[in-house]
Motif scaffolding. Structure first.
Motif, mmCIF file in Angstrom:
data_model
loop_
_atom_site.group_PDB
_atom_site.id
_atom_site.type_symbol
_atom_site.label_atom_id
_atom_site.label_comp_id
_atom_site.label_asym_id
_atom_site.label_seq_id
_atom_site.Cartn_x
_atom_site.Cartn_y
_atom_site.Cartn_z
ATOM 1 N N GLY A 110 15.987 6.013 -3.688
ATOM 2 C CA GLY A 110 16.164 5.222 -4.891
ATOM 3 C C GLY A 110 14.914 4.509 -5.367
ATOM 4 O O GLY A 110 13.851 4.568 -4.750
ATOM 5 N N ALA A 111 15.093 3.803 -6.486
ATOM 6 C CA ALA A 111 13.972 3.175 -7.179
ATOM 7 C C ALA A 111 13.344 2.038 -6.379
ATOM 8 O O ALA A 111 12.127 1.865 -6.399
ATOM 9 C CB ALA A 111 14.417 2.680 -8.548
ATOM 10 N N ASN A 112 14.162 1.243 -5.677
ATOM 11 C CA ASN A 112 13.603 0.131 -4.898
ATOM 12 C C ASN A 112 12.708 0.634 -3.768
ATOM 13 O O ASN A 112 11.647 0.075 -3.511
ATOM 14 C CB ASN A 112 14.706 -0.763 -4.342
ATOM 15 N N ALA A 113 13.143 1.688 -3.096
ATOM 16 C CA ALA A 113 12.327 2.263 -2.022
ATOM 17 C C ALA A 113 11.051 2.870 -2.587
ATOM 18 O O ALA A 113 9.984 2.763 -1.983
ATOM 19 C CB ALA A 113 13.118 3.315 -1.261
ATOM 20 N N TYR A 114 11.149 3.473 -3.764
ATOM 21 C CA TYR A 114 9.967 4.047 -4.411
ATOM 22 C C TYR A 114 8.980 2.946 -4.769
ATOM 23 O O TYR A 114 7.771 3.102 -4.577
ATOM 24 C CB TYR A 114 10.372 4.827 -5.662
ATOM 25 N N GLU A 115 9.488 1.823 -5.262
ATOM 26 C CA GLU A 115 8.602 0.708 -5.606
ATOM 27 C C GLU A 115 7.897 0.163 -4.360
ATOM 28 O O GLU A 115 6.704 -0.134 -4.397
ATOM 29 C CB GLU A 115 9.402 -0.394 -6.298
ATOM 30 N N ARG A 116 8.617 0.066 -3.254
ATOM 31 C CA ARG A 116 7.996 -0.377 -1.994
ATOM 32 C C ARG A 116 6.962 0.647 -1.525
ATOM 33 O O ARG A 116 5.892 0.286 -1.030
ATOM 34 C CB ARG A 116 9.058 -0.597 -0.921
ATOM 35 N N TYR A 117 7.274 1.930 -1.670
ATOM 36 C CA TYR A 117 6.360 3.004 -1.290
ATOM 37 C C TYR A 117 5.047 2.879 -2.059
ATOM 38 O O TYR A 117 3.958 2.937 -1.475
ATOM 39 C CB TYR A 117 7.018 4.361 -1.561
ATOM 40 N N THR A 118 5.131 2.714 -3.380
ATOM 41 C CA THR A 118 3.914 2.641 -4.182
ATOM 42 C C THR A 118 3.145 1.348 -3.921
ATOM 43 O O THR A 118 1.912 1.364 -3.907
ATOM 44 C CB THR A 118 4.212 2.785 -5.685
ATOM 45 N N LEU A 119 3.850 0.243 -3.704
ATOM 46 C CA LEU A 119 3.167 -1.009 -3.377
ATOM 47 C C LEU A 119 2.401 -0.864 -2.063
ATOM 48 O O LEU A 119 1.242 -1.249 -1.962
ATOM 49 C CB LEU A 119 4.161 -2.160 -3.289
ATOM 50 N N GLY A 120 3.037 -0.283 -1.068
ATOM 51 C CA GLY A 120 2.371 -0.053 0.214
ATOM 52 C C GLY A 120 1.165 0.857 0.077
ATOM 53 O O GLY A 120 0.121 0.641 0.704
ATOM 54 N N MET A 121 1.293 1.863 -0.784
ATOM 55 C CA MET A 121 0.201 2.798 -1.010
ATOM 56 C C MET A 121 -0.998 2.068 -1.626
ATOM 57 O O MET A 121 -2.132 2.226 -1.178
ATOM 58 C CB MET A 121 0.703 3.900 -1.949
ATOM 59 N N LEU A 122 -0.753 1.248 -2.647
ATOM 60 C CA LEU A 122 -1.839 0.513 -3.296
ATOM 61 C C LEU A 122 -2.487 -0.471 -2.329
ATOM 62 O O LEU A 122 -3.711 -0.631 -2.322
ATOM 63 C CB LEU A 122 -1.327 -0.220 -4.533
ATOM 64 N N GLN A 123 -1.683 -1.125 -1.505
ATOM 65 C CA GLN A 123 -2.233 -2.067 -0.526
ATOM 66 C C GLN A 123 -3.059 -1.328 0.516
ATOM 67 O O GLN A 123 -4.119 -1.796 0.925
ATOM 68 C CB GLN A 123 -1.107 -2.863 0.136
ATOM 69 N N LYS A 124 -2.598 -0.169 0.946
ATOM 70 C CA LYS A 124 -3.338 0.627 1.929
ATOM 71 C C LYS A 124 -4.679 1.088 1.369
ATOM 72 O O LYS A 124 -5.665 1.183 2.088
ATOM 73 C CB LYS A 124 -2.497 1.833 2.359
ATOM 74 N N TRP A 125 -4.739 1.339 0.074
ATOM 75 C CA TRP A 125 -5.984 1.737 -0.566
ATOM 76 C C TRP A 125 -6.926 0.560 -0.749
ATOM 77 O O TRP A 125 -8.059 0.744 -1.191
ATOM 78 C CB TRP A 125 -5.713 2.359 -1.927
ATOM 79 N N GLY A 126 -6.475 -0.649 -0.452
ATOM 80 C CA GLY A 126 -7.320 -1.833 -0.589
ATOM 81 C C GLY A 126 -7.482 -2.301 -2.022
ATOM 82 O O GLY A 126 -8.501 -2.900 -2.365
ATOM 83 N N MET A 127 -6.489 -2.050 -2.853
ATOM 84 C CA MET A 127 -6.558 -2.460 -4.250
ATOM 85 C C MET A 127 -6.422 -3.976 -4.350
ATOM 86 O O MET A 127 -5.718 -4.596 -3.557
ATOM 87 C CB MET A 127 -5.443 -1.783 -5.064
ATOM 88 N N SER A 128 -7.073 -4.558 -5.328
ATOM 89 C CA SER A 128 -6.994 -5.999 -5.545
ATOM 90 C C SER A 128 -5.610 -6.367 -6.083
ATOM 91 O O SER A 128 -4.864 -5.501 -6.563
ATOM 92 C CB SER A 128 -8.061 -6.438 -6.550
ATOM 93 N N HIS A 129 -5.287 -7.656 -6.019
ATOM 94 C CA HIS A 129 -3.997 -8.113 -6.553
ATOM 95 C C HIS A 129 -3.910 -7.833 -8.049
ATOM 96 O O HIS A 129 -2.847 -7.476 -8.551
ATOM 97 C CB HIS A 129 -3.793 -9.602 -6.269
ATOM 98 N N GLY A 130 -5.025 -7.974 -8.744
ATOM 99 C CA GLY A 130 -5.051 -7.683 -10.175
ATOM 100 C C GLY A 130 -4.754 -6.221 -10.466
ATOM 101 O O GLY A 130 -4.005 -5.899 -11.393
ATOM 102 N N ALA A 131 -5.331 -5.335 -9.686
ATOM 103 C CA ALA A 131 -5.091 -3.902 -9.870
ATOM 104 C C ALA A 131 -3.643 -3.559 -9.536
ATOM 105 O O ALA A 131 -3.018 -2.745 -10.219
ATOM 106 C CB ALA A 131 -6.044 -3.086 -9.004
ATOM 107 N N ILE A 132 -3.108 -4.185 -8.507
ATOM 108 C CA ILE A 132 -1.712 -3.942 -8.143
ATOM 109 C C ILE A 132 -0.799 -4.413 -9.266
ATOM 110 O O ILE A 132 0.155 -3.714 -9.646
ATOM 111 C CB ILE A 132 -1.371 -4.611 -6.800
#
Length: 100
Positions: A50-72
């Protein structure tokens, strides 16, 4: 400016250029990474969990890439909207395939 100060100025600019190269490389490949890892590879998570798990997946992906809070903050609304759109398409596709 004397020659020592000029040399130090150019040396610091060269160091800044070297420091910005990884950022430029990351920004150049970010759209590719978003399409590949977020949109395409996230479809399995979206369809199964579902959508909530997908949102967590993408948030984790961006954090793993070291993206800034602004980019996230910039990319998460995109992923949220993509998740809503893709989930609707997946549901319609699944219904269409069941009708066959």
């Amino acid at each position: 400016m004397d020659s020592l100060q000029v040399s130090q100025f150019y040396a610091s600019e060269a160091a800044d250029d070297l420091d910005s190269r990884p950022l430029m490389l990351k920004m150049k490949f970010l759209p590719y990474m978003v399409r590949t890892f977020g949109c395409r590879n996230g479809l399995k998570t979206l369809s199964q969990s579902g959508a909530n798990a997908y949102e967590r997946y993408t948030l984790g992906m961006l954090q793993k890439w070291g993206m800034s809070h602004g980019a996230i903050k910039k990319w998460q609304p995109f992923f949220y909207q993509w998740g809503l759109y893709a989930k609707d398409v997946l549901v319609k596709l699944r219904a269409h395939n069941q009708d066959r």
